[in-house]
Design an enzyme around this catalytic site. Structure first.
Site, PDB file in Angstrom:
ATOM      1  N   SER A 719       0.846  -1.200   0.000  1.00 35.30           N
ATOM      2  CA  SER A 719       0.000   0.000   0.000  1.00 35.30           C
ATOM      3  C   SER A 719       0.882   1.250   0.000  1.00 35.30           C
ATOM      4  CB  SER A 719      -0.955  -0.037   1.196  1.00 35.30           C
ATOM      5  OG  SER A 719      -1.986   0.908   1.048  1.00 35.30           O
ATOM      6  N   ASP A 795      -9.496  -4.798  -5.275  1.00 36.38           N
ATOM      7  CA  ASP A 795      -8.949  -3.866  -4.287  1.00 36.38           C
ATOM      8  C   ASP A 795      -9.774  -2.583  -4.315  1.00 36.38           C
ATOM      9  OD1 ASP A 795      -7.437  -2.099  -2.734  1.00 36.38           O
ATOM     10  OD2 ASP A 795      -5.546  -3.001  -3.347  1.00 36.38           O
ATOM     11  N   HIS A 828      -7.790  -5.696  -1.010  1.00 35.83           N
ATOM     12  CA  HIS A 828      -6.565  -4.987  -0.631  1.00 35.83           C
ATOM     13  C   HIS A 828      -5.719  -5.793   0.352  1.00 35.83           C
ATOM     14  CE1 HIS A 828      -3.991  -1.491  -0.281  1.00 35.83           C
ATOM     15  NE2 HIS A 828      -4.090  -1.521   1.028  1.00 35.83           N
TER      16      HIS A 828
END
EC number: 3.4.14.-
Length: 853
Positions: A719, A795, A828
């Site tokens: 991320s 995601d 995610h």
């Protein structure tokens, strides 16, 4: 006279021609003999012969000495070389010799990749919630189980066991999310997770159980609709829940629920529950409702996303017959920096009045389309506090709404030329107590100063904050306010480990609660009477849970500020003492302790380093039998987002530990906690290049550590950590390989709230900043031994467009060592077990091969 007799003696009685070795026997030839006979001077000829023989023998002896010396030197050199080679071999392979082996690892079983898929290294954890009975007894229960049992703090069961009442219900609720008791303990709400909504929420089936009779009913009359929010009132057993676009109040089985919003179900309208950005970034919860302390009023947010663009995930269900509980909505409203943001309103509904919802006036009446509401807290039962932030976070206002007058007054305004410190909730808490016969009203919130989160207190008539925590203590989490007393966890300068504190806001006595478990990461929950403390020890050793009773040492102090004005700073804060007495060892994870003794676990080492103007926390995950005299292939793990921490001391057996224990890598987590040349209020808009350079300088310096193989260094992040990893690889030339998961590559693709908090509201003036901070192609990427990128198509947080744009740039430049890996349906977190197993093994395997290319 023979030769010996013919020797002359010197003054010391020693022969001047005497040899130190015996003579050899000589046979003369006939020619020599005849020459000798024919000589007119026999004595003279004999002397000439002697001299000639002596010179020849000297030459032979000299030659022999050189030969002997050469042989001796060669022998000594050979012995010395063998000794050096053996010593080096012994040094580099000392772990293979029992004499040098660490006894703690001697008989332990090596860890394999397959062990990480068996969950044998994961600890047990009880999701404990405190509750107080009608007679005032403090009890607790585990929210994660079907059991209806309640327990005293010492672990003894309260009342009779009634679990048999819900035996059949266990089969109905196949996937329990959590259970919650009503405050009067008459009802239990079971939330059964069905479908994942977004990262922090699910669409749930909620069932209500009457504890006295065992009666069970589904909360929603229309079971085809799923519930997102269901919250009990703090008194009694009213339950507010969201169904579609509306909010309902349930109070008993005999009466139908009451709708308090009565709006048509519209896509993009959220009453009492969060839309995507409020759930992810601002409230960090699906819940957007707040009960008044007496349970007679309810405040809630109404979020309108009708002008926010709809984002469609490139979702492809490979098998439509398979139900995927980790699947997120494949379309939802999502604002990027170029888009309109949600239009939010704050309402109050009091059931004792007409039942109509009252809209709370904004402090930005002309800018309601460009504001967020980040905090809501009740100030008693008659007033409501809330915090508004203008888009881009240049202005933040704290206001107070009076229900009786229906007027909003501004209590505090913060304005900045640059975005204020990035924050979600401020942990706003209201305080009130009697002082000299008058009601003194104050509020507490976290305050960002010099890159630290401090707790500050405000008087309602004074906008100047008073810091309750010293500058060397940075607030972390778990902020509880009970009867004007704060309990929280924080970290002190010079250590990544958390500590537990108690702060009396009336007398300003700050007490560190000393927990006799060891250093590490702690989480806490305090009972409503402040007599009991749940302590969750989360690592680095095996996690444990304990319940303690709280006892206070009386501290004499003249620092009673309840009768005077507040001090000018927390330097006036006194230090109290708190004693803990163990009541209940709730969870000790004995099975995991035995497992750890059986297997060769990696070891963990923490330290604080300083490189020029950079201060960083380091966590080294070292392979079993770590030898500081060896050089290890090394992988750095980074995150680096503002006001976040990767080095916490939490127990983990995951990707990093797999690389350390299976592949014998040294894995290093890094947090930069201070850069003296960078403002603590802002991260990127003015100093993004300096920050990236600081990370590179820190890593370049650390790879010179003697036990790091500087020719085999990798780096990875997830991320924001993926973004940071790519920016470092873009600008650094000493890293051999890298891997990223779900990386941000351009902040124009990420959500507006977070991106604009970093870089400012998107405009012509800030376009250059957005351009500079994006990931760009660099020749350094081409030099890597592979760059692995993993991203899921589902995601909802960092959209796959980020990886697609990066892939496009790499294809155009012909970078053939770039390996994008798109995982269908993965979200995610890669929360599906199959997806996560693949991610863990793919990422660790990448470094296993790339560091030796």
């Amino acid at each position: 006279m023979n030769a010996y007799e013919g020797d002359t003696l010197n003054n010391h009685g020693k022969s001047s021609t005497r040899q130190h070795w015996r003579k050899r026997s000589a046979v003369s030839s006939s020619l020599e003999f005849s020459s000798y006979e024919e000589s007119n001077s026999p004595i003279e000829n004999t002397e000439v012969l002697k001299v000639s023989e002596i010179e020849a023998k000297k030459r032979r002896r000299k030659k022999h000495r050189y030969i002997y010396l050469a042989v001796c030197l060669f022998f000594l050199a050979s012995v010395l070389s063998c000794a050096i080679i053996f010593r080096f071999y012994l040094h580099t392979n000392r772990e293979n010799f029992s004499l040098f082996k660490n006894d703690s690892y001697k008989q332990k079983e090596p860890i394999t990749v397959s062990h990480f898929g068996e969950s044998i290294f994961l600890p047990y954890h009880q999701d404990i919630e405190w509750i107080t009975s009608t007679e005032g007894t403090v009890l607790y229960y585990d929210q994660s189980t079907f059991s209806l049992s309640l327990f005293y703090p010492d672990g003894k069961e309260y009342g009779s066991n009634v679990d048999s009442l819900i035996t059949s219900f266990v089969l109905t609720c196949k996937n329990l999310h959590r259970k919650r008791y009503s405050s009067d303990m008459e009802y239990i709400a079971f939330s059964c997770s069905k479908d994942r909504r977004w990262r922090h929420s699910y669409y749930e089936d909620v069932y209500l159980v009457e504890r006295a009779t065992g009666r069970i009913e589904h909360l929603a009359s229309d079971q085809s609709k799923k519930i997102v929010v269901a919250e009990w009132s703090p008194i009694g057993h009213k339950l507010v829940y969201g169904l579609g676009s509306n909010l309902f109040i349930w109070e008993s089985f005999s009466e139908p629920p009451v709708c308090i919003t009565d709006q048509s179900d519209l896509d993009g309208l959220f009453n009492g529950n969060s839309d995507w950005v409020y759930e992810e970034e601002i409230l960090q919860s699906s819940k957007a409702v707040w009960w008044s302390p007496d349970g007679n009023c309810l405040s809630y947010l109404s979020i309108d996303d009708s002008k926010v663009p709809v984002h469609v995930l490139p979702f492809e269900q490979l098998d439509s017959k398979v139900e995927d509980q980790n699947r997120v909505n494949n379309f939802f409203h999502y604002s990027t920096p170029k888009d309109p943001i949600p239009f939010v309103k704050l309402f109050v509904n009091c059931f004792t009045d007409s039942g109509e919802s009252i809209e709370v006036d904004s402090s930005f009446p002309l800018s309601t389309q460009h504001r967020y509401i980040t905090d809501v807290a009740w100030a008693g039962n008659e007033k409501l506090m809330f915090v508004e932030v203008l888009r881009g976070n240049y202005e933040r206002v704290t206001s107070l709404f009076d229900l009786s007058s229906r007027k909003t007054t501004i209590e505090n305004t913060e304005v900045s030329e640059h975005p204020l410190a990035l924050t979600s909730s401020l942990h706003l808490k209201y305080l009130s107590f009697e002082s000299l016969g008058n009601l003194k009203e104050r509020y507490v919130r976290q305050y960002f100063l010099s890159n630290k989160k401090r707790i500050a207190i405000y008087e309602l008539d004074n906008p100047v904050p008073i810091y309750l925590t010293p500058v060397n203590i940075s607030f972390l989490s778990d902020l509880y306010l009970i009867n004007n007393t704060l309990y929280f966890t924080a970290i002190s300068s010079g250590s990544p480990f958390s500590r537990v504190y108690r702060l009396c806001t009336k007398s300003l006595i700050l007490s560190e609660i000393n927990i006799q478990i060891g250093s590490g990461l702690f989480g806490i929950k305090v009972s409503n009477d402040q007599n009991y403390l749940l302590v969750n020890y989360l690592g680095p050793e095996i996690p444990k849970q304990f319940i303690y009773s709280i006892h206070e040492d009386k501290v004499s102090t003249s620092n009673d500020h309840s009768k005077n004005n507040l001090p000018s700073d927390s330097s006036s804060t006194s230090l109290g003492k708190v004693k803990l007495e163990l009541c209940n060892s709730l969870e000790t994870n004995e099975e995991l302790i035995i497992t750890k003794e059986k297997f060769a676990f990696p070891s963990v080492f923490f330290k604080v380093i300083k490189v020029k103007n950079i201060t960083a926390y380091i966590q080294e995950i070292r392979p079993p039998n770590f030898n500081p005299r060896k050089r290890y292939p090394t992988v750095f793990h980074l995150y680096g987002a503002p006001q976040s921490a990767l080095v916490t001391g939490k127990y983990e057996m995951d990707i990093n530990e797999l690389m350390a224990s299976v592949y014998n890598f040294l894995v290093i987590k890094v947090d930069i906690v201070d850069i003296s040349d960078v403002s603590g209020q802002h991260l990127f808009s003015d100093s993004h290049e300096l920050i990236i350079k600081s990370w590179i300088e820190l890593l370049r310096s650390y790879v010179d550590t003697p036990y790091i193989d500087r020719h085999r260094v990798g780096i990875w992040g997830w991320s924001f950590g993926g973004y940071l990893t790519l920016k470092i690889l873009e600008n650094a030339d000493f890293i051999k390989t890298g891997a990223v998961v779900a990386p941000v590559t351009d902040w124009r693709y990420y959500d507006a709230y977070y991106s604009e908090n970093l870089l400012g509201a998107y405009s012509k003036q800030t376009t250059a900043i957005y351009d500079k901070t994006a990931v760009h192609y660099s020749e350094n990427f081409r030099k890597l031994c592979g760059l692995l990128v993993l991203h899921g198509t589902s995601d909802d947080n960092v959209h796959i467009e980020n990886t697609m744009q990066l892939t496009k740039a790499m294809v155009e430049k012909g970078v053939y060592n770039y390996y994008p890996f798109i995982v269908p349906n993965a979200n995610h977190e890669f929360s599906d077990p199959t997806d996560y197993t693949f991610l863990r093994e793919k990422l660790s395997g990448h470094f296993h091969h790339a560091l030796y290319c």
